[in-house]
Motif scaffolding. Structure first.
Motif, mmCIF file in Angstrom:
data_model
loop_
_atom_site.group_PDB
_atom_site.id
_atom_site.type_symbol
_atom_site.label_atom_id
_atom_site.label_comp_id
_atom_site.label_asym_id
_atom_site.label_seq_id
_atom_site.Cartn_x
_atom_site.Cartn_y
_atom_site.Cartn_z
ATOM 1 N N PRO A 39 0.835 -1.211 0.000
ATOM 2 C CA PRO A 39 0.000 0.000 0.000
ATOM 3 C C PRO A 39 0.866 1.255 0.000
ATOM 4 C CG PRO A 39 -0.082 -1.084 2.138
ATOM 5 C CD PRO A 39 0.687 -1.985 1.250
ATOM 6 N N ILE A 40 0.660 2.128 -0.978
ATOM 7 C CA ILE A 40 1.366 3.405 -0.988
ATOM 8 C C ILE A 40 0.407 4.513 -1.385
ATOM 9 C CG2 ILE A 40 3.592 2.396 -1.600
ATOM 10 C CD1 ILE A 40 3.204 3.511 -4.386
ATOM 11 N N ALA A 41 0.794 5.712 -1.013
ATOM 12 C CA ALA A 41 0.051 6.904 -1.427
ATOM 13 C C ALA A 41 1.054 7.830 -2.082
ATOM 14 C CB ALA A 41 -0.582 7.591 -0.220
ATOM 15 N N THR A 42 0.709 8.376 -3.234
ATOM 16 C CA THR A 42 1.681 9.180 -3.947
ATOM 17 C C THR A 42 1.019 10.326 -4.682
ATOM 18 O OG1 THR A 42 3.172 9.161 -5.835
ATOM 19 C CG2 THR A 42 1.538 7.452 -5.763
ATOM 20 N N ALA A 43 1.796 11.391 -4.896
ATOM 21 C CA ALA A 43 1.313 12.500 -5.714
ATOM 22 C C ALA A 43 1.595 12.171 -7.167
ATOM 23 C CB ALA A 43 2.025 13.791 -5.312
ATOM 24 N N ARG A 68 -3.807 6.536 -4.695
ATOM 25 C CA ARG A 68 -3.764 5.656 -3.532
ATOM 26 C C ARG A 68 -3.805 4.225 -4.010
ATOM 27 N NH1 ARG A 68 -7.630 6.571 1.651
ATOM 28 N NH2 ARG A 68 -7.892 4.326 1.700
ATOM 29 N N ILE A 69 -2.790 3.476 -3.632
ATOM 30 C CA ILE A 69 -2.688 2.091 -4.091
ATOM 31 C C ILE A 69 -2.677 1.187 -2.869
ATOM 32 C CG2 ILE A 69 -1.234 0.459 -5.343
ATOM 33 C CD1 ILE A 69 -0.069 2.962 -6.758
ATOM 34 N N MET B 171 0.916 1.621 5.086
ATOM 35 C CA MET B 171 0.985 2.452 3.888
ATOM 36 C C MET B 171 2.225 3.330 3.906
ATOM 37 S SD MET B 171 -1.847 4.939 2.243
ATOM 38 C CE MET B 171 -2.689 3.622 1.441
ATOM 39 N N GLN B 172 2.926 3.371 2.768
ATOM 40 C CA GLN B 172 4.084 4.247 2.644
ATOM 41 C C GLN B 172 3.741 5.403 1.716
ATOM 42 O OE1 GLN B 172 6.818 1.486 0.995
ATOM 43 N NE2 GLN B 172 8.036 1.424 2.840
ATOM 44 N N GLN B 175 6.444 10.419 -1.669
ATOM 45 C CA GLN B 175 7.178 11.675 -1.573
ATOM 46 C C GLN B 175 7.070 12.201 -0.149
ATOM 47 O OE1 GLN B 175 4.581 11.712 -4.018
ATOM 48 N NE2 GLN B 175 5.864 10.978 -5.675
ATOM 49 N N ILE B 180 3.127 15.780 -1.047
ATOM 50 C CA ILE B 180 1.835 15.085 -1.072
ATOM 51 C C ILE B 180 0.707 16.064 -0.779
ATOM 52 C CG2 ILE B 180 0.484 13.319 0.059
ATOM 53 C CD1 ILE B 180 2.494 11.527 -0.509
ATOM 54 N N ALA B 183 -0.140 18.180 -3.647
ATOM 55 C CA ALA B 183 -0.948 17.516 -4.671
ATOM 56 C C ALA B 183 -2.392 17.336 -4.214
ATOM 57 C CB ALA B 183 -0.339 16.164 -5.018
#
Lengths: 112, 253
Positions: A39-43, A68-69, B171-172, B175, B180, B183
């Protein structure tokens, strides 16, 4: 195992079905997502999203946002998105030239 | 000789005298001198800036009055703009405590409510308030279902389910937090504002539809009444004409 991808813009759902793999361009480079990703969250940067469905790659242009993955569910929130098949190359080329001239003109004005 | 006189006049009173007075006396001198003899060539060249503006005294005085009143107006406008710019500057430079958006929320085709939505500071609940100060967040909405239970009507209450599961603790973030948030927050605020715009557009169009529907009904009724009156008048006129003709015929016969 397949991923469930949702691409959302403020006023419509651009994509909401299952895919095999995606390649997403973020602020810190491109990332590929396969099933059972951590699980990751990214811009998300302004760039191209590639979607693979059964050995066929589709492209979509994204105008920046957030993704969001997790748990085989990918949700991408962007300001705007356009499917590659919906873009007319001639029109896009013309728009690009107009914008380039615009940018040059703005540069000149700033320099003065 | 003549031009040297003028020259001395100008230099003797450099800044003290009112420029206008200098003007008048200039013109008077020129006028009187001209009536006596033809002006020498040097004269026509030296006071050229003044001869160009030269016209009769009354017009100049009128012009001065208008310029004075224009000056008063522009000074007042300057003060108003200065007061406004100070306040606008504060909004830009200083921080604000709260940012709120007022718009009409679309309830149905015949009902719209004015609503205040707090854009900043962000909070989970307590965002949208109606005119009386009651919180009308989407999170507070309840669903009422009219069903039958054992042969009688019954109402079931249900809380609105807000979507979005819990965030996985593993959760990672790809950035750093600043990127974040850069965005996420524009997206969030854009969607809030877009929602407000769409709701107010919908309520405006619904109100316009209602108003025009009422106006159309009124117009139809008015047309009907006017037609009845018109027909009655027309028949009365025809009847009176017939009576006149019959009376005339009888009188002849």
């Amino acid at each position: 195992m397949t991923l469930n991808l949702c691409v959302l813009t403020p006023n419509r759902i651009v994509w909401d079905s299952e895919v095999k793999e995606i390649i997403l361009s973020t602020n810190s480079g491109q990332i590929g997502v396969l099933p059972n990703h951590a699980p990751i969250a990214t811009a998300v940067d302004i760039g191209i999203l590639r979607i693979r469905l059964n050995d066929q790659w589709l492209t979509m242009a994204l105008m920046g946002g957030f993704a969001r993955i997790g748990n085989n569910e990918i949700t991408i929130f962007v300001n705007d998105a356009e499917k590659g098949s919906d873009i007319d190359p001639q029109e896009a080329q013309q728009a690009l030239e107009i914008d380039e001239m615009h940018n040059l003109a703005c540069l000149f004005v700033n320099v003065k | 000789m003549y031009s040297s006189n003028l020259h001395i006049w100008v230099s003797s009173k450099p800044s003290n005298s009112n420029k206008n007075i200098l003007f008048y006396q200039f013109n008077q001198n020129l006028f009187f001198q001209f009536s006596k003899r033809l002006p020498p060539k040097s004269l026509s060249q030296s006071p050229s800036p003044f001869t160009r503006i030269r016209c009769c005294l009354r017009e100049l005085r009128k012009r001065i009055e208008t310029v004075k009143s224009t000056q008063k107006i522009t000074e007042a406008m300057k003060l108003v703009a200065a007061a406004k710019v100070r306040r606008a500057q504060e909004a830009v430079i200083n921080e604000v405590d709260k940012v709120e958006l007022v718009y009409t929320k679309f309830v149905s085709l015949v009902k719209s409510d004015p609503v205040i939505r707090t854009l900043l500071p962000l909070s989970v609940r307590g965002e949208v308030f109606d005119v009386n100060g009651n919180c009308v967040d989407a999170v507070e909405d309840e669903l009422f279902m009219l069903t039958t239970k054992e042969g009688k009507l019954a109402v079931e209450r249900d809380k609105v389910r807000v979507e979005g599961g819990p965030i996985s603790p593993l959760m990672q973030f790809e950035q750093d937090p600043v990127q974040i948030l850069d965005a996420m927050i524009p997206l969030y605020l854009n969607s809030q504002i877009l929602r407000a715009l769409q709701e107010s557009l919908a309520s405006e169009l619904a109100a316009r539809m209602n108003a025009m529907s009422n106006a159309t009904d009124n117009a139809v009724e008015l047309k009907k009444n006017l037609s009845i009156v018109y027909n009655r008048e027309r028949q009365a006129k025809i009847t009176s004409e017939i009576l006149e003709i019959v009376a005339g015929a009888e009188a002849l016969a």
